[in-house]
Design an enzyme around this catalytic site. Structure first.
Site, mmCIF file in Angstrom:
data_model
loop_
_atom_site.group_PDB
_atom_site.id
_atom_site.type_symbol
_atom_site.label_atom_id
_atom_site.label_comp_id
_atom_site.label_asym_id
_atom_site.label_seq_id
_atom_site.Cartn_x
_atom_site.Cartn_y
_atom_site.Cartn_z
ATOM 1 N N GLY A 692 95.163 -18.604 62.974
ATOM 2 C CA GLY A 692 95.222 -17.953 64.273
ATOM 3 C C GLY A 692 95.175 -18.959 65.390
ATOM 4 O O GLY A 692 94.691 -20.081 65.239
ATOM 5 N N GLY A 694 94.933 -19.093 69.973
ATOM 6 C CA GLY A 694 94.798 -18.374 71.230
ATOM 7 C C GLY A 694 94.684 -19.330 72.394
ATOM 8 O O GLY A 694 94.865 -20.547 72.254
ATOM 9 N N SER A 696 92.126 -20.367 73.961
ATOM 10 C CA SER A 696 90.990 -21.284 73.970
ATOM 11 C C SER A 696 90.938 -22.193 72.760
ATOM 12 O O SER A 696 90.139 -23.110 72.716
ATOM 13 C CB SER A 696 89.679 -20.482 74.045
ATOM 14 O OG SER A 696 89.573 -19.635 72.924
ATOM 15 N N GLY A 697 91.780 -21.953 71.771
ATOM 16 C CA GLY A 697 91.734 -22.819 70.610
ATOM 17 C C GLY A 697 92.412 -22.224 69.401
ATOM 18 O O GLY A 697 93.188 -21.274 69.507
ATOM 19 N N LYS A 698 92.102 -22.796 68.245
ATOM 20 C CA LYS A 698 92.706 -22.371 66.995
ATOM 21 C C LYS A 698 91.633 -21.954 65.991
ATOM 22 O O LYS A 698 90.482 -22.353 66.101
ATOM 23 C CB LYS A 698 93.548 -23.507 66.407
ATOM 24 C CG LYS A 698 94.752 -23.887 67.262
ATOM 25 C CD LYS A 698 95.577 -24.978 66.606
ATOM 26 C CE LYS A 698 96.817 -25.298 67.440
ATOM 27 N NZ LYS A 698 97.651 -26.354 66.820
ATOM 28 N N LYS A 714 86.445 -21.811 64.186
ATOM 29 C CA LYS A 714 87.109 -21.655 65.477
ATOM 30 C C LYS A 714 86.921 -22.930 66.285
ATOM 31 O O LYS A 714 85.792 -23.347 66.537
ATOM 32 C CB LYS A 714 86.539 -20.462 66.245
ATOM 33 C CG LYS A 714 87.220 -20.253 67.595
ATOM 34 C CD LYS A 714 86.789 -18.958 68.249
ATOM 35 C CE LYS A 714 87.558 -18.730 69.538
ATOM 36 N NZ LYS A 714 87.208 -17.458 70.194
ATOM 37 N N ASP A 827 83.162 -9.037 75.878
ATOM 38 C CA ASP A 827 84.561 -9.014 75.443
ATOM 39 C C ASP A 827 84.723 -8.166 74.187
ATOM 40 O O ASP A 827 85.346 -8.579 73.214
ATOM 41 C CB ASP A 827 85.053 -10.441 75.199
ATOM 42 C CG ASP A 827 86.586 -10.533 75.189
ATOM 43 O OD1 ASP A 827 87.235 -9.556 75.612
ATOM 44 O OD2 ASP A 827 87.116 -11.564 74.757
#
Length: 979
Positions: A692, A694, A696-698, A714, A827
């Site tokens: 995955g 996004g 902000s990161g992987k 993450k 969130d």
């Protein structure tokens, strides 16, 4: 004009008859063409060549001419044929609630007699044409709401003199709206609400020219500046709604002198100044000025409003006293003035002359007594008066008010005994009396539905009655810092619904009763600062949900039972007792370093702060024999040779050592027993393991060495070097999450950090995130699983969805109510609810990446926290963050589970929550809103309940939303496995 002679009349009729027949045949042919071009849909079966169009359900004729064409909610997916305008007598066209795509259908300019045009709730896109005034000059009703129109609202709308209704709400307009709308002299209804992409703009003063206007609704339109003084000229105005904007300044002086005004909603703005007087809108029924910056006193004129039902002035800066005349309004139902600077006594006649339902005066400076007559109408549902300076006794009359659901009187100066009837009110679910000087003992009976009883910091005394076993519905009991004495009866352990029990700071004595399994839901038990003695019961291990245990500052003795280590405790405090022996191995780590203070006889194998190391038996040393010395010599030679070889390999593998030095720049902070090293993690973070990515990161899926397990890693990065304060904030929050132990929260195993990057290592969840299952975001190779593990080509079934809802609610409930301080996720969304191999849900992603955002960057919702579609409305207008924003987001998740829609996909023009509220408001059946995959009638009651619960959770006003505990209770009642 001369009359036609009688003998000519038959001749004229014979001449006109063929024209009439031709006209009717032409309309018939036109409609059959329309049917064919729409693909001969099933609903058009009655449209055939052998019947008259005037007999068709979608057609209304006037004098045998087709004047009405109603194609509402026909599932039309293609463009509407322009041939419709060949119906020359057509005056009424309704194409609403379909799926019509494309731009505005300009062929409608050819419908020359059109008076009513409804294109609402479709998929239209693009701008409204700048020459929109080419529509019929006789057009009176124009509705394009609920589409995706964008750009500016054209000034040409002002050139349509007959227009009476103009509905433009819920679109994607991202430009401006014109002052020319003020030229529509006959306009009665104007709605532009929920167009929050409008460029910031003032309300045009020209709108004040709309003297026939009755309804003006501009909710959430990005309005700025002041309300125009010209609004005082809107002599016909009945309904004014300008909520959820950024309006400032004073309210126009003449606004409340408008005689016809009945509904005023100006809440959620930044209005200031005092309320203008005189108030002569004597027909006002709903008066809502809440959540502004209004000051000064509440005018005496409010007492003249003899039709007033809703009085919402809360969350302002009003001062002074409340006019006594308000208590004499015969229609008053809702009285909310909380969070102001009001003082003095409350009007003594409140409730005496009306059917008062809501009474909320908390967070002010009121003194004196509560009005005796609040429940005279027997309809009062809530008394919310906390955080004032109220004194005296609670009125005895409230003990006979069976409509009451909540009583919140904490943080006052009330005294005396609580009326016994208060404890047993039939509908009462919460009674909150903490921080007063109440006295007396505990009641033997409680209301059947009472789930929350809070009486901490008072002067209650006496023993806990054995009849406490009848408190079967109690979920939260907080009785800290009173004067309760005597032993804790065995019956106290038989509360089946109890989640939180606080009896700390009392005078309780004796031993703890044997724990029995009736406390199956208990997560927090606090008995600190009493005089309890004896051993800690080993049967604590029968409490599967216990997370917080505080038995500090008592006289407990003996060893800590090893069974205590079997619990998933996130907080344990056994300090200041007389415990002895070795602590259980599960607590022998830094996570529990402050759990055993001042127990001198306790010890640990790996001593943590304030605990001595446990002594182990050692054998007496013996003189070494020559043979042993020889063996040591041989080993020394071997060691020397190994050292030489190692030195050779270090020199040879210089590059590898350089890499190791680089790895040394990473710091590992563990929260669990690790089965891997940081090198194991760092070396496996390759593209092959990437699952995955996004903003902000992987995210990587990494196998744990020498096992069949996996972890999820993450990686959060930042383009700039972090300052020390942000670094500390990040590590502080990581530490909090690292200590969480809850079966519905993803376990954070460790954190590996460097100067510019953070690695968060979590337990791996086999079935990934909920949104992949609800919204089909899976690869073709991923199977569709049920709880039994069988494969089927459908989404999640209803029992599985309900299980997910209950589990996720349990996780959030723990964060909000059982963590100290409470944790607000910020969130909550379906992609942050992960599913294990059994589809058990776990809350994930606590927004740690958002902490790394620089404070100098724009404080937008997308940068700080939250995801669009899940963000509570108040988060856009206030910096205060509390648990209610999580409740809102979870409500959206519930709606996703029931409807199958995405959070931003209400019906292509609004978000899911707004769409659901509109479904409810328009009386549309909940069955029609259900996801196609769960539309079978089985479990229909549970599905309906969850849908409605989602609505309540997404209420625009935070105070109207339930707590997560209340949400969980409702969901558990739906789930037969939880009942």
């Amino acid at each position: 004009m001369s009359k036609i002679p009688h003998f000519f009349l038959p001749i004229v009729l014979n001449l006109l008859m063929p024209l009439y027949v031709i006209s009717q045949q032409s309309d018939h042919t036109t409609l059959l063409t329309v049917k064919q071009q729409l693909g001969n849909p099933p609903w058009s079966a009655a449209w055939n060549a052998s019947s008259s169009p005037c007999d068709w359900p979608e057609i209304i004729c006037t004098a045998d001419n087709i004047t009405y064409l109603v194609l509402q909610n026909k599932s039309i997916t293609g463009k509407v044929p322009p041939a419709i305008c060949d119906l020359k007598s057509l005056t009424y066209l309704d194409l609403s609630y379909n799926f019509i795509p494309g731009g505005f259908p300009t062929f409608l300019y050819n419908c020359s007699n059109l008076q009513y045009l409804n294109l609402s709730q479709n998929y239209f896109v693009g701008p409204i044409p700048s020459d929109i005034d080419r529509l019929s000059s006789s057009l009176q009703w124009f509705d394009v709401s609920g589409n995706n129109f964008s750009g500016n609202i054209p000034p040409a709308l002002g050139n349509m003199p007959e227009l009476r209704t103009l509905y433009l709400m819920q679109n994607e307009f991202n430009g401006t709206f014109p002052a020319e709308i003020g030229d529509l002299a006959n306009l009665v209804n104007l709605r532009m609400d929920y167009n929050d992409k409008f460029l910031p703009a003032k309300v045009p003063s020209e709108f004040g020219k709309l003297t026939k206007l009755q309804f003006l609704i501009m909710t959430d339109c990005n309005l700025i500046g002041e309300i125009p003084e010209s609004f005082s000229n809107l002599s016909s105005l009945e309904h004014l709604d300008l909520t959820y904007n950024q309006l400032q300044g004073p309210i126009p002086k003449g606004l409340f002198q408008l005689k016809n005004l009945s509904f005023v909603y100006l809440y959620r703005n930044q209005l200031s100044g005092e309320i203008p007087t005189p108030i002569e809108s004597l027909g006002l029924t709903d008066f809502d000025l809440s959540m502004n910056n209004l000051t000064g006193p509440i005018p005496e004129d409010v007492g003249k409003l003899q039709k007033l039902k809703l009085f919402n002035f809360h969350t302002n800066q009003f001062s002074g006293t409340i006019p006594p005349s308000i208590g004499r309004i015969p229609t008053l139902e809702n009285f909310r003035v909380f969070t102001n600077k009001l003082n003095g006594t409350l009007p003594p006649e409140l409730g005496l002359h009306s059917n008062l339902e809501a009474f909320e005066v908390s967070d002010n400076e009121f003194t004196g007594n509560l009005p005796e007559s609040l429940c005279a109408g027997k309809t009062l549902t809530g008394v919310v008066a906390f955080s004032n300076k109220l004194t005296g006794k609670v009125p005895e009359s409230l003990g006979d008010c069976h409509s009451l659901r909540t009583i919140q009187l904490y943080n006052n100066n009330f005294s005396g005994e609580v009326p016994l009837g208060l404890y047993t009110l039939f509908n009462l679910s919460s009674l909150m009396l903490s921080n007063n000087t109440f006295s007396g003992g505990l009641p033997k009976r409680l209301a059947w539905n009472l789930t929350r009883l809070e009486i901490s910091n008072n002067m209650f005394s006496g023993e806990i009655p054995k009849e406490v076993s009848s408190w079967v519905s109690l979920v939260v009991f907080k009785a800290s810092n009173n004067q309760f004495s005597g032993p804790i009866p065995m019956e106290f352990t038989s509360l089946p619904q109890a989640i939180s029990l606080f009896l700390d700071g009392n005078l309780l004595t004796g031993e703890l009763p044997i724990i029995i399994e009736s406390w199956k839901s208990l997560s927090t038990l606090n008995l600190a600062r009493n005089k309890l003695s004896g051993q800690i019961p080993a049967r604590f291990d029968s409490l599967p949900d216990l997370l917080n245990l505080d038995l500090s500052e008592n006289k407990f003795s003996g060893q800590i039972p090893p069974e205590l280590g079997h619990l998933r405790l996130t907080f344990l405090n056994l300090s200041y007792n007389v415990l002895t022996g070795k602590i259980p191995d599960e607590f022998d780590n830094l996570a529990y370093e402050y759990s055993f203070l001042n127990n001198p006889s306790l010890c640990a194998n790996n001593p943590i702060s304030n605990l001595q190391k446990c002594l182990t038996k050692t054998r007496k040393s013996k003189t070494l024999s020559p043979n042993i010395l020889a063996v040591i010599l041989v080993f020394s030679v071997i060691l020397f040779m190994v050292t030489v070889l190692l030195t050779f390999f270090v020199v040879r593998d210089y590059k590898r050592k350089k890499l190791k030095r680089k790895l040394a720049g990473w710091k590992l902070t563990s929260f669990q027993i690790l089965k891997f090293t940081k090198a194991d993690i760092l070396s496996r973070m390759t593209e092959n393991n990437l699952i995955g990515s996004g903003g902000s990161g992987k995210i990587y899926r990494i196998a744990v060495p020498n096992s069949e397990e996996f972890v999820a890693v993450k990686r959060i990065w930042n383009n700039r070097k972090l300052d020390h304060r942000l670094e500390k904030e990040f590590l502080a929050e990581v530490e909090i999450l690292g200590k969480i132990r809850h079966s519905n929260i993803v376990k954070l195993i460790c954190c590996i950090s460097s100067e510019d990057s953070k690695l968060l290592v979590y337990e791996y969840m086999e079935n990934q995130s909920l949104d992949k299952w609800l919204h089909g975001k899976r690869t073709e190779s991923e199977p569709f699983l049920t709880l039994s593990g069988s494969i089927r080509p459908v989404m999640l079934d209803w029992p599985t969805r309900l299980q997910i809802a209950v589990g996720a609610a349990q996780g959030l409930c723990y964060m909000h109510h059982d963590c100290s301080p409470a944790i607000v996720h910020r969130d909550v969304k379906s992609s942050n609810i992960l599913l294990d191999s059994e589809f058990k849900p776990k809350i994930a992603d606590f927004g740690l990446a958002k902490i790394l955002a620089k404070r100098s960057e724009p404080n937008t919702m997308s940068a700080v926290a939250g995801s669009f579609g899940y963000i509570a409305p108040e988060y856009a207008y206030t910096t205060k963050v509390n648990e209610k924003i999580d409740v809102y987001s979870f409500g959206v998740v519930l709606l996703e589970l029931v409807t199958g829609r995405e959070a931003n996909d209400g019906d292509e023009h609004t978000n899911l929550a707004e769409w659901a509220w509109r479904q409810q408001g328009e009386g549309i059946s909940i069955i029609d809103a259900l996801d196609e995959d769960i539309k079978e009638p089985l479990f229909l009651g549970e599905k309906t309940t969850v849908f409605r619960l989602g609505l309540i959770c997404t209420s625009p006003q935070p105070l109207s939303r339930p707590s997560m505990k209340e949400v969980l209770q409702v969901l558990r009642r739906c789930d037969p496995l939880e009942g």
